[in-house]
Design a protein around this motif. Structure first.
Motif, PDB file in Angstrom:
ATOM      1  N   TYR A  51     -15.383  33.165 -47.644  1.00  0.00           N
ATOM      2  CA  TYR A  51     -16.276  34.207 -48.132  1.00  0.00           C
ATOM      3  C   TYR A  51     -15.521  35.513 -48.309  1.00  0.00           C
ATOM      4  O   TYR A  51     -14.787  35.941 -47.415  1.00  0.00           O
ATOM      5  CB  TYR A  51     -17.416  34.454 -47.140  1.00  0.00           C
ATOM      6  N   GLU A  52     -15.745  36.166 -49.430  1.00  0.00           N
ATOM      7  CA  GLU A  52     -15.242  37.522 -49.593  1.00  0.00           C
ATOM      8  C   GLU A  52     -16.390  38.501 -49.366  1.00  0.00           C
ATOM      9  O   GLU A  52     -17.535  38.235 -49.729  1.00  0.00           O
ATOM     10  CB  GLU A  52     -14.619  37.724 -50.972  1.00  0.00           C
ATOM     11  N   GLU A  53     -16.068  39.616 -48.736  1.00  0.00           N
ATOM     12  CA  GLU A  53     -17.059  40.670 -48.524  1.00  0.00           C
ATOM     13  C   GLU A  53     -17.120  41.541 -49.768  1.00  0.00           C
ATOM     14  O   GLU A  53     -16.105  42.002 -50.270  1.00  0.00           O
ATOM     15  CB  GLU A  53     -16.690  41.520 -47.311  1.00  0.00           C
TER      16      GLU A  53
ATOM     17  N   PRO B 213      -7.887  40.004 -46.014  1.00  0.00           N
ATOM     18  CA  PRO B 213      -9.002  40.158 -45.056  1.00  0.00           C
ATOM     19  C   PRO B 213      -9.990  39.002 -45.118  1.00  0.00           C
ATOM     20  O   PRO B 213     -10.580  38.629 -44.096  1.00  0.00           O
ATOM     21  CB  PRO B 213      -9.670  41.481 -45.484  1.00  0.00           C
ATOM     22  N   THR B 214     -10.141  38.399 -46.285  1.00  0.00           N
ATOM     23  CA  THR B 214     -11.024  37.243 -46.413  1.00  0.00           C
ATOM     24  C   THR B 214     -10.480  36.063 -45.629  1.00  0.00           C
ATOM     25  O   THR B 214     -11.208  35.374 -44.905  1.00  0.00           O
ATOM     26  CB  THR B 214     -11.186  36.882 -47.903  1.00  0.00           C
ATOM     27  N   LEU B 215      -9.173  35.798 -45.762  1.00  0.00           N
ATOM     28  CA  LEU B 215      -8.561  34.690 -45.021  1.00  0.00           C
ATOM     29  C   LEU B 215      -8.568  34.963 -43.519  1.00  0.00           C
ATOM     30  O   LEU B 215      -8.745  34.044 -42.714  1.00  0.00           O
ATOM     31  CB  LEU B 215      -7.127  34.471 -45.502  1.00  0.00           C
TER      32      LEU B 215
ATOM     33  N   TRP C  76     -11.832  33.866 -42.338  1.00  0.00           N
ATOM     34  CA  TRP C  76     -11.965  32.407 -42.378  1.00  0.00           C
ATOM     35  C   TRP C  76     -11.205  31.758 -41.226  1.00  0.00           C
ATOM     36  O   TRP C  76     -11.700  30.844 -40.574  1.00  0.00           O
ATOM     37  CB  TRP C  76     -11.457  31.899 -43.726  1.00  0.00           C
ATOM     38  N   PHE C  77     -10.020  32.246 -40.939  1.00  0.00           N
ATOM     39  CA  PHE C  77      -9.214  31.673 -39.869  1.00  0.00           C
ATOM     40  C   PHE C  77      -9.736  32.052 -38.485  1.00  0.00           C
ATOM     41  O   PHE C  77      -9.321  31.462 -37.486  1.00  0.00           O
ATOM     42  CB  PHE C  77      -7.752  32.110 -40.006  1.00  0.00           C
ATOM     43  N   SER C  78     -10.639  33.015 -38.409  1.00  0.00           N
ATOM     44  CA  SER C  78     -11.195  33.374 -37.103  1.00  0.00           C
ATOM     45  C   SER C  78     -12.098  32.266 -36.560  1.00  0.00           C
ATOM     46  O   SER C  78     -12.360  32.218 -35.361  1.00  0.00           O
ATOM     47  CB  SER C  78     -11.995  34.679 -37.196  1.00  0.00           C
ATOM     48  N   HIS C  79     -12.553  31.374 -37.430  1.00  0.00           N
ATOM     49  CA  HIS C  79     -13.325  30.220 -36.984  1.00  0.00           C
ATOM     50  C   HIS C  79     -12.352  29.155 -36.499  1.00  0.00           C
ATOM     51  O   HIS C  79     -11.428  28.774 -37.221  1.00  0.00           O
ATOM     52  CB  HIS C  79     -14.192  29.684 -38.117  1.00  0.00           C
TER      53      HIS C  79
ATOM     54  N   GLU D 274     -23.896  50.768 -49.990  1.00  0.00           N
ATOM     55  CA  GLU D 274     -22.979  49.713 -50.401  1.00  0.00           C
ATOM     56  C   GLU D 274     -21.518  50.147 -50.250  1.00  0.00           C
ATOM     57  O   GLU D 274     -20.622  49.302 -50.198  1.00  0.00           O
ATOM     58  CB  GLU D 274     -23.248  49.313 -51.858  1.00  0.00           C
ATOM     59  N   GLN D 275     -21.283  51.436 -50.175  1.00  0.00           N
ATOM     60  CA  GLN D 275     -19.918  51.944 -50.047  1.00  0.00           C
ATOM     61  C   GLN D 275     -19.482  52.116 -48.597  1.00  0.00           C
ATOM     62  O   GLN D 275     -18.348  52.489 -48.332  1.00  0.00           O
ATOM     63  CB  GLN D 275     -19.797  53.275 -50.802  1.00  0.00           C
ATOM     64  N   THR D 276     -20.372  51.848 -47.652  1.00  0.00           N
ATOM     65  CA  THR D 276     -20.026  51.928 -46.233  1.00  0.00           C
ATOM     66  C   THR D 276     -19.651  50.543 -45.725  1.00  0.00           C
ATOM     67  O   THR D 276     -19.892  49.530 -46.384  1.00  0.00           O
ATOM     68  CB  THR D 276     -21.189  52.505 -45.410  1.00  0.00           C
ATOM     69  N   ARG D 277     -19.055  50.480 -44.541  1.00  0.00           N
ATOM     70  CA  ARG D 277     -18.595  49.206 -43.962  1.00  0.00           C
ATOM     71  C   ARG D 277     -19.118  49.040 -42.549  1.00  0.00           C
ATOM     72  O   ARG D 277     -19.442  50.006 -41.852  1.00  0.00           O
ATOM     73  CB  ARG D 277     -17.060  49.164 -43.936  1.00  0.00           C
ATOM     74  N   PHE D 278     -19.152  47.771 -42.106  1.00  0.00           N
ATOM     75  CA  PHE D 278     -19.529  47.463 -40.732  1.00  0.00           C
ATOM     76  C   PHE D 278     -18.371  47.785 -39.787  1.00  0.00           C
ATOM     77  O   PHE D 278     -17.201  47.628 -40.141  1.00  0.00           O
ATOM     78  CB  PHE D 278     -19.888  45.987 -40.597  1.00  0.00           C
ATOM     79  N   THR D 279     -18.722  48.206 -38.585  1.00  0.00           N
ATOM     80  CA  THR D 279     -17.678  48.421 -37.581  1.00  0.00           C
ATOM     81  C   THR D 279     -17.300  47.127 -36.886  1.00  0.00           C
ATOM     82  O   THR D 279     -16.191  46.983 -36.370  1.00  0.00           O
ATOM     83  CB  THR D 279     -18.157  49.430 -36.523  1.00  0.00           C
ATOM     84  N   VAL D 280     -18.215  46.154 -36.857  1.00  0.00           N
ATOM     85  CA  VAL D 280     -17.958  44.832 -36.281  1.00  0.00           C
ATOM     86  C   VAL D 280     -17.813  43.854 -37.437  1.00  0.00           C
ATOM     87  O   VAL D 280     -18.609  43.853 -38.370  1.00  0.00           O
ATOM     88  CB  VAL D 280     -19.094  44.400 -35.336  1.00  0.00           C
ATOM     89  N   ALA D 281     -16.791  42.992 -37.369  1.00  0.00           N
ATOM     90  CA  ALA D 281     -16.431  42.148 -38.499  1.00  0.00           C
ATOM     91  C   ALA D 281     -17.568  41.245 -38.958  1.00  0.00           C
ATOM     92  O   ALA D 281     -17.715  40.970 -40.145  1.00  0.00           O
ATOM     93  CB  ALA D 281     -15.209  41.301 -38.148  1.00  0.00           C
TER      94      ALA D 281
END
Length: 716
Positions: free
Chosen positions: A278-280, A676-678, A681-684, A110-117
């Motif tokens: 959505y928030e990660e 980062p959440t926005l 969202w704006f990437s759509h 849970e403390q790691t992150r994805f490399t692709v958004a």
């Protein structure tokens, strides 16, 4: 003999190679960048082909190597329970019911992150070049209890599950009834890329104040309440459950969001994409769908029959037995408990909508619409049972559309008054009819309720303040008023019988979508607080048009023709989205909430309405018999004219109002997650592009538009 054994196939027809020592195995746990430091020091367990157990810890780089094992493959597991004190893990592991078997591995993942958004796996990992074998694994591959974990995501390099099954069939590996772990082959170094345990959750503000974020997000959640829960099997599951139906409540929370997939469908017939913001979050902080595991939880065992618990009957209320057909869902995370109540979707709903008789609101003061009160009573215990198990001080956010909004209001006030809870309630409703009388509304004055009305939506007009009635439900079509307002409305009105009682009154602070249509086809939608009945449905004007106990049919029909403005995906969601985009742009540009051009158009519409009320007042005075002193509506009409003037003044203030981040995002305005959440969202493209609904182009000198109809007679 050892050399002969090593030359044998690891699996023959009966068993692995003969059990002699001399093999070695090494392995590493890495993230998607090939780095193992996130898993340094993690405890592991290895079982070799003779069933011998080896325990150890990964080094600081996430690597371990074992020597002199019995010949053959080994099984690797990371099943040690989390031993730290960090929240929310301790709370989830120690809560009174549905204690979660959270492992040290889960916390690290849970403390790691994805490399692709978007969470898609990459095809390559630097660790792959340094290993003999490379697997893409998930936490559920390496632990025993997996019911609380997300489903497996698509991957190219999956571990050989059949090898684990063969070892289990042959009696090798860990002494457990169910298969767990990953098979590693001897004399090889294996790199295991662990998928991050991250999830999406709809971002919500927990502040009392109205914000555009909640306006949009809760419109989507209220729409989702019309969907099924989507669990397979829906009843009496044996060992596991799935949620394949899209859209459905279970699929959204247990499949898509928990699996780090952004969802946009909240209605089976939805075409236009509306993505929540959505928030990660770490997986344990998602909106939870409780696990189903009869081995861990005795209440899940099929032998209990009708008393068996499973996700569908814990999170989803669909009351068919008592005949109310009320539907709602409930879920939670560490900060919010979310409850969404469904609007009209069946004949039973329609009958309840039509029953406007008043009964005592036993949990508080005043009287409530009998049909709505029956629906609230049906689901009250369902909600209280959930809160007894999972309420830890979160903000309880309730939303509902149409009938669901009326039930949500009674539920919110009932919970607010519950002596055992001290619950902190926040309520958003969309197109809700009146649910209770004036005494109830006054008694519930401290309940925070933001009530959204879309333009000429007819449903908030009923029950009218003068109704305390029981409909003649045998009239064909009467029950369709809410589910199909246009064909059913007149028959509903024809069945009304006047019985007396305190007037129905709306509760909460009204927020009204006022649209503008321009000659070139572009639109704008302004959300504001008018503060008068005329903007919503001109209730007093309709009361003035009564003939005995019957409303004016022609005017009611005009209102019902606006029924398309009642539905969520066709009206409320687009208007909420447009408001969010408008407020975002206004706040970013530090501009006024409405342009001078928009103000002139809307002001003209309001003045037209005011003039209509004046004309109606003169007409009534002219038609009123000279000896008639019983008519009591003139004063109400004068009051409404004054309110409309005040509404125009309120509109004028929007020309100067500057929005702050809290107006748009509420308590999330200064969250570290917001930007980062926005960005996501704006990437759509649906959100990135400037919308005609959210913004009006600059006016040309020769170009004057008109306000969309805001006509007293069309509203009534």
């Amino acid at each position: 003999m050892m050399q002969d054994a090593q030359r044998q196939s690891f699996f023959n027809e009966s068993k692995p190679a003969c059990p002699v020592r001399g093999h070695w195995v090494s392995f590493s746990l890495v993230n998607e960048l090939g780095e193992g430091t996130a898993y340094g020091g993690l405890p592991y367990t290895v079982y070799d082909s003779a069933g011998q157990e080896y325990k150890g810890r990964l080094n600081a780089e996430g690597v371990a190597k074992l020597h002199n094992l019995f010949c053959g493959p080994v099984v690797l597991v990371f099943d040690d329970m989390y031993s730290g004190t960090e929240q929310p893990y301790q709370r989830l592991m120690l809560r009174s019911t549905y204690k979660l078997p959270i492992t040290e591995l889960q916390v690290r993942a849970e403390q790691t992150r994805f490399t692709v958004a978007d969470g898609r796996r990459s095809e390559s990992n630097p660790a792959q070049q340094k290993a003999n074998r490379f697997y893409q694994v998930e936490v559920r591959d390496l632990v025993r209890h997996v019911a609380h974990l997300p489903p497996i995501a698509q991957r190219s390099h999956q571990p050989q599950r059949h090898a684990l099954k063969m070892m289990g069939d042959l009696g090798f590996g860990p002494p457990q009834s169910n298969l767990a772990g990953v098979v590693l082959f001897p004399n090889n170094h294996t790199a295991l890329e662990v998928r991050p345990l991250r999830a999406f959750r709809p971002m919500l503000s927990i502040e009392d104040d109205f914000c555009a974020l909640n306006l949009y997000q809760l419109a989507l959640m209220a729409t989702l309440s019309y969907c099924n829960f989507g669990q397979e099997p829906p009843k009496k599951p044996q060992d596991q459950v799935r949620f394949p139906l899209d859209p459905s409540v279970g699929h959204l929370f247990a499949e898509q969001l928990s699996g780090f997939h952004e969802a946009w469908r909240f209605d089976a017939e939805q075409v236009q994409r509306f993505y929540p913001i959505y928030e990660e979050v770490p997986y344990s902080q998602r909106f939870e769908i409780l696990p189903f595991d009869p081995e861990l939880y005795p209440q899940n065992q099929p032998e209990l029959g009708d008393k068996q618990e499973h996700p569908a009957n814990l999170h989803f209320f669909d009351d068919e037995k008592l005949g109310t057909d009320t539907q709602a869902f409930i879920t939670h995370h560490d900060e919010v408990i979310l409850i969404a109540v469904r609007g009209t979707a069946s004949a039973a709903d329609g009958m309840r909508d039509a029953n406007a008789h008043q009964v005592a609101f036993v949990e508080g003061v005043g009287k409530a619409h009998e049909g709505f009160y029956q629906a609230y009573c049906a689901m009250r215990n369902f909600v209280l049972r959930y809160l007894d198990q999972f309420y830890t001080g979160q903000r309880i956010i309730i939303c509902g559309h149409s009938l669901g909004g009326a039930i949500a209001l009674l539920l919110a006030e009932g919970l607010r008054r519950a002596p055992e809870g001290n619950y902190n309630i926040l309520l958003y409703t969309y197109g809700s009819p009146r649910a209770a009388d004036a005494e109830f509304t006054e008694g519930a004055s401290t309940l925070v309720h933001h009530r959204i009305v879309n333009h000429n939506d007819p449903v908030p007009s009923v029950p009218a303040p003068w109704m305390n009635t029981t409909a003649k439900l045998w009239i064909p079509g009467a029950i369709t008023l809410f589910s199909a307002p246009a064909p059913g409305g007149l028959l509903f009105a024809a069945g009304l019988v006047r019985l007396g009682g305190n007037p129905y009154r709306h509760h909460g602070e009204q927020h009204h979508f006022m649209p503008i249509m321009l000659p070139d086809g572009t639109q704008s939608s302004v959300l504001w607080k008018p503060g008068c009945e005329s903007i919503q449905e001109a209730g007093c004007n309709r009361a003035l048009q009564l003939h005995g106990d019957m409303p004016e049919r022609d005017n009611l029909l005009k209102q019902l023709f606006q029924a398309n403005q009642h539905f969520m995906t066709a009206s409320y969601i687009p208007a909420a989205w447009a408001t969010l985009r408008r407020w975002q742009q206004t706040q970013e540009n530090n501009g006024p909430l409405i342009t001078p051009r928009e103000f002139e158009l809307l002001d003209l519409a309001l003045e037209t309405m005011r003039q209509q009320l004046r004309n109606k007042r003169r007409e009534l005075a002219r038609l009123r018999p000279a000896n008639d002193r019983s008519y009591e509506h003139s004063e109400a009409l004068n009051t409404e004219i004054d309110r409309l003037y005040i509404s125009r003044e309120r509109l004028a203030t929007l020309r100067w109002r500057r929005l702050e981040a809290r107006d748009v995002y509420g308590s999330q305005a200064h969250s570290a997650h917001l930007q980062p959440t926005l960005k996501r969202w704006f990437s759509h493209r649906e959100n990135h592009e400037l919308s005609q609904v959210a913004r009006i182009p600059p006016a040309l000198h020769h170009e004057w538009g008109r306000a969309q109809t805001l006509d007293i007679d069309s509203i009534v």
